[in-house]
Design a protein around this motif. Structure first.
Motif, short mmCIF file in Angstrom:
data_model
loop_
_atom_site.label_atom_id
_atom_site.label_comp_id
_atom_site.label_asym_id
_atom_site.label_seq_id
_atom_site.Cartn_x
_atom_site.Cartn_y
_atom_site.Cartn_z
N PHE A 27 -24.78 26.07 92.35
CA PHE A 27 -25.72 27.10 92.76
C PHE A 27 -25.05 27.94 93.84
O PHE A 27 -24.00 27.57 94.38
N THR A 28 -25.68 29.06 94.17
CA THR A 28 -25.14 29.94 95.22
C THR A 28 -26.24 30.31 96.20
O THR A 28 -27.41 29.96 96.01
N LEU A 29 -25.86 31.05 97.21
CA LEU A 29 -26.82 31.51 98.20
C LEU A 29 -27.86 32.42 97.56
O LEU A 29 -28.95 32.58 98.09
N ASP A 30 -27.55 33.03 96.42
CA ASP A 30 -28.54 33.86 95.72
C ASP A 30 -29.69 33.02 95.18
O ASP A 30 -30.76 33.55 94.88
N ASP A 31 -29.45 31.73 95.02
CA ASP A 31 -30.48 30.85 94.46
C ASP A 31 -31.39 30.26 95.54
O ASP A 31 -32.61 30.17 95.36
N GLU A 44 -33.24 13.51 117.46
CA GLU A 44 -33.79 13.99 116.20
C GLU A 44 -32.85 15.03 115.58
O GLU A 44 -32.13 15.73 116.28
N ARG A 45 -32.91 15.11 114.27
CA ARG A 45 -32.15 16.13 113.58
C ARG A 45 -32.80 17.48 113.87
O ARG A 45 -34.03 17.61 113.82
N GLU A 46 -31.98 18.48 114.16
CA GLU A 46 -32.51 19.80 114.47
C GLU A 46 -31.81 20.87 113.64
O GLU A 46 -30.62 20.76 113.32
N GLY A 47 -32.56 21.88 113.29
CA GLY A 47 -31.97 23.00 112.59
C GLY A 47 -31.34 23.95 113.59
O GLY A 47 -31.90 24.17 114.67
N ILE A 48 -30.19 24.50 113.25
CA ILE A 48 -29.54 25.42 114.16
C ILE A 48 -29.36 26.80 113.55
O ILE A 48 -29.21 27.79 114.28
N SER A 49 -29.41 26.90 112.24
CA SER A 49 -29.24 28.21 111.62
C SER A 49 -29.75 28.19 110.18
O SER A 49 -29.77 27.15 109.53
N CYS A 50 -30.14 29.37 109.73
CA CYS A 50 -30.54 29.54 108.33
C CYS A 50 -29.99 30.87 107.85
O CYS A 50 -30.04 31.87 108.57
N ILE A 51 -29.47 30.89 106.63
CA ILE A 51 -28.97 32.11 106.03
C ILE A 51 -29.58 32.25 104.64
O ILE A 51 -29.71 31.26 103.90
#
Length: 127
Positions: A27-31, A44-51
């Motif tokens: 899959f790709t980022l387009d998906d 705790e697990r933390e999110g640091i970025s989203c693209i």
């Protein structure tokens, strides 16, 4: 086989830079939007970025201005460029695909609701 594989983790010193990679297959980022998360020992697990494919890139405050996320032309590898590293950046870094093409409102929280995630790569920052 669908998978995400992180790489690039290392032992570095405070102030150093490091680039992590998240390679996707099938899959790709387009998906799907893709997020970078980290989990420090005992935390705790933390999110640091989203693209996402729309061009949106979000960062949490603790890394904004120091970390940069990008994708290769094929949109199958997501990079996390980390500059001015600090000891508190020490963690296992994990990438995961969201279930949508866009970054959800709670993208920075580890909800467990992801299609795929990798095993992570270790980053240790010495003082």
């Amino acid at each position: 086989q669908v998978q995400l594989v992180e790489s690039g983790g290392d032992l570095v010193q405070s102030g150093d830079s490091l680039r992590l990679s998240c390679a996707a297959s099938e899959f790709t980022l387009d998906d799907y939007a893709i997020g970078w998360f980290r989990q420090a020992p005992g935390k705790e697990r933390e999110g640091i970025s989203c693209i996402s494919e729309s061009g949106f890139i979000g960062y949490v405050g603790s890394v904004k201005g120091r970390f940069t996320v990008s994708a290769d032309n094929a949109k199958t590898t997501i990079y996390l460029q980390m500059n001015s590293l600090k000891p508190e950046d020490t963690a296992r870094y994990i990438c995961a695909t969201y279930t949508t093409r866009t970054c959800p409102l709670d993208w920075s929280q580890w909800t467990g609701s992801y299609l795929y995630w990798g095993r992570g790569t270790e980053v240790t920052v010495g003082s």
